[in-house]
Scaffold this active site. Structure first.
Site, PDB file in Angstrom:
ATOM      1  N   GLY A  96       0.841  -1.189   0.000  1.00 59.86           N
ATOM      2  CA  GLY A  96       0.000   0.000   0.000  1.00 59.86           C
ATOM      3  C   GLY A  96       0.873   1.235   0.000  1.00 59.86           C
ATOM      4  CD  GLN A 118       3.320   5.791   3.071  1.00 66.92           C
ATOM      5  OE1 GLN A 118       2.386   5.269   2.480  1.00 66.92           O
ATOM      6  NE2 GLN A 118       4.218   5.090   3.740  1.00 66.92           N
ATOM      7  CB  CYS A 150       4.747   2.091   7.970  1.00 67.52           C
ATOM      8  SG  CYS A 150       4.317   3.640   7.143  1.00 67.52           S
ATOM      9  CG  LEU A 151       6.626   1.068   2.033  1.00 67.35           C
ATOM     10  CD1 LEU A 151       6.070   1.374   0.649  1.00 67.35           C
ATOM     11  CD2 LEU A 151       7.774   0.076   1.942  1.00 67.35           C
ATOM     12  CG  HIS A 155      -1.006   1.173   7.141  1.00 66.50           C
ATOM     13  ND1 HIS A 155      -0.157   0.741   8.142  1.00 66.50           N
ATOM     14  CD2 HIS A 155      -0.257   1.987   6.337  1.00 66.50           C
ATOM     15  CE1 HIS A 155       1.046   1.281   7.954  1.00 66.50           C
ATOM     16  NE2 HIS A 155       1.015   2.032   6.865  1.00 66.50           N
ATOM     17  CD  GLU A 156      -1.512   2.541   2.577  1.00 64.41           C
ATOM     18  OE1 GLU A 156      -1.030   3.686   2.700  1.00 64.41           O
ATOM     19  OE2 GLU A 156      -0.837   1.517   2.741  1.00 64.41           O
ATOM     20  CG  HIS A 193      -0.082   6.692   5.714  1.00 61.92           C
ATOM     21  ND1 HIS A 193       0.997   7.210   6.394  1.00 61.92           N
ATOM     22  CD2 HIS A 193       0.225   5.386   5.483  1.00 61.92           C
ATOM     23  CE1 HIS A 193       1.911   6.263   6.563  1.00 61.92           C
ATOM     24  NE2 HIS A 193       1.475   5.136   6.017  1.00 61.92           N
TER      25      HIS A 193
HETATM   26  O1  GNR Z   1       3.944  -2.466   2.784  1.00 61.77           O
HETATM   27  C1  GNR Z   1       3.188  -2.320   3.732  1.00 61.77           C
HETATM   28  N1  GNR Z   1       2.803  -3.395   4.431  1.00 61.77           N
HETATM   29  C2  GNR Z   1       1.764  -3.368   5.358  1.00 61.77           C
HETATM   30  C3  GNR Z   1       1.602  -4.457   6.188  1.00 61.77           C
HETATM   31  C4  GNR Z   1       0.580  -4.485   7.096  1.00 61.77           C
HETATM   32  C5  GNR Z   1      -0.301  -3.443   7.182  1.00 61.77           C
HETATM   33  C6  GNR Z   1      -0.143  -2.339   6.385  1.00 61.77           C
HETATM   34  C7  GNR Z   1       0.886  -2.304   5.475  1.00 61.77           C
HETATM   35  S1  GNR Z   1       1.040  -0.934   4.432  1.00 61.77           S
HETATM   36  C8  GNR Z   1       2.748  -0.957   4.118  1.00 61.77           C
HETATM   37  C9  GNR Z   1       3.111   0.103   3.110  1.00 61.77           C
HETATM   38  C10 GNR Z   1       2.856   1.458   3.706  1.00 61.77           C
HETATM   39  O2  GNR Z   1       3.564   2.004   4.489  1.00 61.77           O
HETATM   40  N2  GNR Z   1       1.724   2.032   3.378  1.00 61.77           N
HETATM   41  O3  GNR Z   1       1.374   3.196   3.908  1.00 61.77           O
HETATM   42 NI    NI Z   2       2.398   3.257   5.848  1.00 57.85          NI
END
Ligand code: GNR
Ligand code: NI
Length: 162
Positions: free
Chosen positions: A46, A51, A90-91, A132-133, A136
């Protein structure tokens, strides 16, 4: 297409609520394509526009394995159900992994790249990535929700993708 630079914590853009998208033009399509290429290059499932330095309500999710790419513009959660604790990464936090509790099910309303409104229901890991997105886009980081930190090797032992 272009691989964009991923903004890492700490950076104010990551904790600032993003702005609604009002213009659905070619530039939006290019950003979505570049975000997809960036996410793939970084091995993510995601990515949210803040980001990559763009404070707009745009995010993508792709779990891979033949599942379709989800493009969310101005997404809203309209229903939730259940709950589950799972490990997230999270990246924008390269070396941090932790368990986060989230609703197991979500229903969202969002627009696609042409501005058409759609509804989507998701469960389990897909629902988790979507939430999660959307977090953000509201300036909320998963680190504020971590119940227990886990080490990367513990994460892989649980059979999750790295
Ligand atoms: O790559 C990602 N893996 C992930 C694993 C579990 C729950 C959410 C994520 S999102 C993350 C990429 C990211 O930071 N997206 O904002
Ligand atoms: Ni993230």
């Amino acid at each position: 297409m272009t691989i964009l630079k991923i903004v890492e914590h700490p950076n104010e853009i990551l904790t600032t609520p993003a702005q609604k998208v009002t213009v659905f033009d070619k530039k939006l399509g290019i950003l979505l394509d570049d975000m997809y290429e960036t996410m793939m290059a970084a091995d993510g499932i995601g990515l949210a526009a803040p980001q990559v330095g763009v404070s707009k309500r745009i995010a993508i999710v792709d779990l891979g394995e033949g599942q379709e790419i989800i493009e969310m513009i101005n997404p809203e959660i309209v229903a939730i159900g259940g709950k589950e604790v799972e490990v997230e990464g999270c990246l924008s936090f390269p070396d941090i992994y932790g368990e986060v509790e989230r609703p197991y099910y979500v229903k969202i309303e969002a627009e696609d790249r042409d501005g058409n409104l759609y509804e989507l229901e998701a469960e389990d890991y897909e629902a988790r990535a979507i939430q999660h997105e959307i977090d953000h886009l509201n300036g909320i980081l998963f680190t504020s929700k971590i119940l227990r930190y886990v080490t990367p090797d513990e994460f892989t032992e649980e059979g999750e993708e790295q």
